[in-house]
Structure formats: C-alpha cells, structure tokens
Design a protein around this motif. Structure first.
Motif, PDB file in Angstrom:
ATOM      1  N   CYS A   1       3.884   2.443  -4.380  1.00  0.00           N
ATOM      2  CA  CYS A   1       2.724   1.605  -4.076  1.00  0.00           C
ATOM      3  C   CYS A   1       3.139   0.157  -3.822  1.00  0.00           C
ATOM      4  O   CYS A   1       4.202  -0.283  -4.244  1.00  0.00           O
ATOM      5  N   LEU A   2       2.256  -0.535  -3.130  1.00  0.00           N
ATOM      6  CA  LEU A   2       2.557  -1.899  -2.720  1.00  0.00           C
ATOM      7  C   LEU A   2       2.165  -2.891  -3.800  1.00  0.00           C
ATOM      8  O   LEU A   2       1.195  -2.687  -4.514  1.00  0.00           O
TER       9      LEU A   2
ATOM     10  N   CYS B   1      -4.120   1.375  -3.194  1.00  0.00           N
ATOM     11  CA  CYS B   1      -3.672   0.205  -2.446  1.00  0.00           C
ATOM     12  C   CYS B   1      -4.758  -0.265  -1.483  1.00  0.00           C
ATOM     13  O   CYS B   1      -4.935  -1.455  -1.267  1.00  0.00           O
TER      14      CYS B   1
ATOM     15  N   ARG C   1       2.470   5.836  -9.145  1.00  0.00           N
ATOM     16  CA  ARG C   1       2.386   4.881  -8.022  1.00  0.00           C
ATOM     17  C   ARG C   1       3.779   4.360  -7.650  1.00  0.00           C
ATOM     18  O   ARG C   1       3.976   3.146  -7.495  1.00  0.00           O
TER      19      ARG C   1
ATOM     20  N   HIS D   1       1.810   2.799   4.536  1.00  0.00           N
ATOM     21  CA  HIS D   1       1.285   3.221   3.232  1.00  0.00           C
ATOM     22  C   HIS D   1      -0.247   3.128   3.208  1.00  0.00           C
ATOM     23  O   HIS D   1      -0.921   3.969   2.614  1.00  0.00           O
TER      24      HIS D   1
ATOM     25  N   CYS E   1      -3.279   5.494   0.881  1.00  0.00           N
ATOM     26  CA  CYS E   1      -3.310   5.399  -0.583  1.00  0.00           C
ATOM     27  C   CYS E   1      -4.586   4.652  -1.000  1.00  0.00           C
ATOM     28  O   CYS E   1      -4.759   3.481  -0.678  1.00  0.00           O
TER      29      CYS E   1
HETATM   30 ZN   LIG Z   1      -0.415   2.849  -3.015  1.00  0.00          ZN
END
Ligand SMILES: [Zn+2]
Length: 300
Positions: free
Chosen positions: A231-232, A265, A228, A256, A262
């Motif tokens: 990733c956020l 997320c 990840r 994203h 994703c």
């Molecule tokens: Zn993500």
C-alpha cells in the motif's frame, strides 16, 4: 512496512492515560479516510457513520491489545473492515465488489480485537494463525522491498496482480501490456526468491510454513492485503494529488489506485482530495467524539 509513527505513538500513549483531547485528535486525524472507505463499501447498504462509530468504540475498548509494531492506520482499517463485514452479513446483501478491490474473507489478521473472553483453544489457534501470517508477511515484504530497491516496479506490478489480485498470467500480461512469457518469468523468479527467503528463516518460523494451506495462493493474497504490504504512504498519495510525484513512482501509484483499485488507498485519496476542497466534517468528529469518549474515561 512502517511501524506506528511517533505522532500516533504519542497520541495512543495519551489516550491510554485517559486524555480526551488526544482521543479527539485521533478521531480528527483518521475519520476522513475511514469514512471514505466505509462509504465505498456500504454504498446504499448501510450507514457508514455507524460503522465508523463502532470502529472507534471497538478501538478504544481494546486499546490494551493494540500492538505498536503495526501501523495504527492498518489496525483501524482492519477493525472497520470487520465491522463492515458484520453489517453486510447481517443484511445478507452483497455490494458490488467489482467497483474496488477489497477482502470479503475472514483474514486472520482481521479478527476483531475483542475485549470479550475467548476460549483458550480458539485463542491458541488464533495465535498460531497470526504467527503464520507474520512469517508469510516477512518474506513477502522482503520480496517487495527488494523489487522496490532495485527499481523493478514493473515487476512488482506483475507480482501484485498475480499474488494480490489473483489474476492469471495471461490476464496480468494483458492488463500491463506485457508479454505473457515475460510475466511467467517474473513470477518464476519471484517464487525462487521466496523459496530462498524461506530457507533463510529460523527453524521455528520455517516450521510454521509447513502447513500446506499457509503457502496457498489464497493465504498469500490474504496476508498481502490484510497487512497492506504494497500500500501507498499517505504522503505519496498526497504528492500524487499535487502532481509532484515522479516516475517510476507515479506509474506505480496510478497502478495501485486504478488497476489494483485498492479501496483503502482510494479512501485515503478521496479523503485527501476532500481536505483540499472543503473544511473537514466537524459535525462528524463531534458526533464520533461524544459517542465514544465515555468509554475512554470509563477505562482511563
Ligand atoms: Zn493500498
């Protein structure tokens, strides 16, 4: 990427000591996003709650293998994805992967943390693959952080579409409304940086990358997703929901979630939006707690 944060570290410490309230708290904290993810993958195929239950049991029975240098959320998602993979394989049916983006492979980072005995040769092989993945993750993370630090989030989007999603230059350019030559330039520069980062590695680590397969696009994509890397943060997704996120993060976050799609997320997004609308699913917490707590005291 962040390590396990202090709050999680404290919880795990307590759970390792057999503290039931801490276990209850961990379930409360993570069930929403995990369930949202399971539902997105198992829509109409299996029982998302079963997968969540098995994930929690898998976690609690393999706690001693948990490495605190990796974020707890990523670890829990990894177990859940493994469990979902099992359900899907068992039923020999495949969900529509077009809906969102997730892995349907056997990423080394996603091997189930198991309490059962592993034959030593397999264990050694697994360890080598893990170490390779660590090195690949290290250099990719450097690249991602560099692009972020320099405010080059548009270039990061290009790289993410090429390396993570696996699009071709032409398709990435189209998706982002950019010139194909510009996309090729971004890719060229990124590959150059990666080579420089590899040169700066210690000899041992560099040696791990000699294997042709390790530098393949498939491996890069798998490591990027499994770890990840772009990733956020949950807090970023929260700000996005509240409408207080500013550019350039706003565009990147939307990218994203909506372009990369994703699923992990998006599960966080769904969980956070549900939180503001309704009370958490208390029933689920109780069911999960009751079904898993026995393992905890047994091992505590
Ligand atoms: Zn993500």
């Amino acid at each position: 990427m962040a390590q396990t944060n202090d709050a999680d570290r404290f919880l795990i410490e307590a759970i390792r000591g057999g503290d039931q309230r801490a276990w209850h708290q961990l379930i409360e904290r993570y069930q929403g996003r995990l369930l949202a993810f399971a539902r997105s993958r198992l829509r109409g195929v299996g029982d998302a709650e079963d997968a969540l239950q098995e994930t929690l049991m898998g976690f609690v029975t393999s706690l001693k293998h948990f490495d605190e240098n990796r974020p707890l959320e990523t670890y829990l998602f990894a177990i859940l994805r493994y469990k979902i993979g099992e359900v899907l394989t068992k039923r020999q049916r495949h969900p529509e992967y077009t809906e969102g983006f997730d892995i349907d492979d056997d990423s080394p980072g996603l091997v189930e943390p198991s309490v059962s005995e592993t034959p030593s040769r397999l264990a050694a092989e697994h360890e080598r693959t893990e170490r390779q993945a660590d090195v690949v993750a290290t250099i990719l993370r450097r690249l991602i952080e560099e692009l972020r630090d320099r405010g080059k989030l548009e270039d990061l989007q290009v790289i993410e579409l090429l390396f993570y999603v696996g699009l071709r230059n032409k398709d990435a350019a189209e998706r982002l409304g950019r010139d194909e030559k510009a996309v090729a330039g971004v890719k060229f520069r990124a590959l150059g940086r990666l080579r420089e980062f590899v040169d700066e590695l210690q000899a041992d680590d560099r040696g791990l990358l000699d294997d042709q397969q390790v530098s393949s696009e498939a491996t890069i994509a798998r490591v990027w997703r499994g770890r990840r890397l772009s990733c956020l943060k949950r807090s970023t997704i929260g700000s996005y929901l509240l409408g207080v996120l500013e550019e350039p993060w706003l565009s990147y976050t939307a990218f994203h979630l909506d372009a990369v799609k994703c699923l992990m997320c998006r599960a966080n997004l769904e969980d956070l939006s549900a939180e503001t609308e309704q009370a958490p699913e208390v029933d689920v917490t109780e069911r999960m707690f009751q079904s898993s707590v026995g393992f905890l005291s047994y091992r505590g």
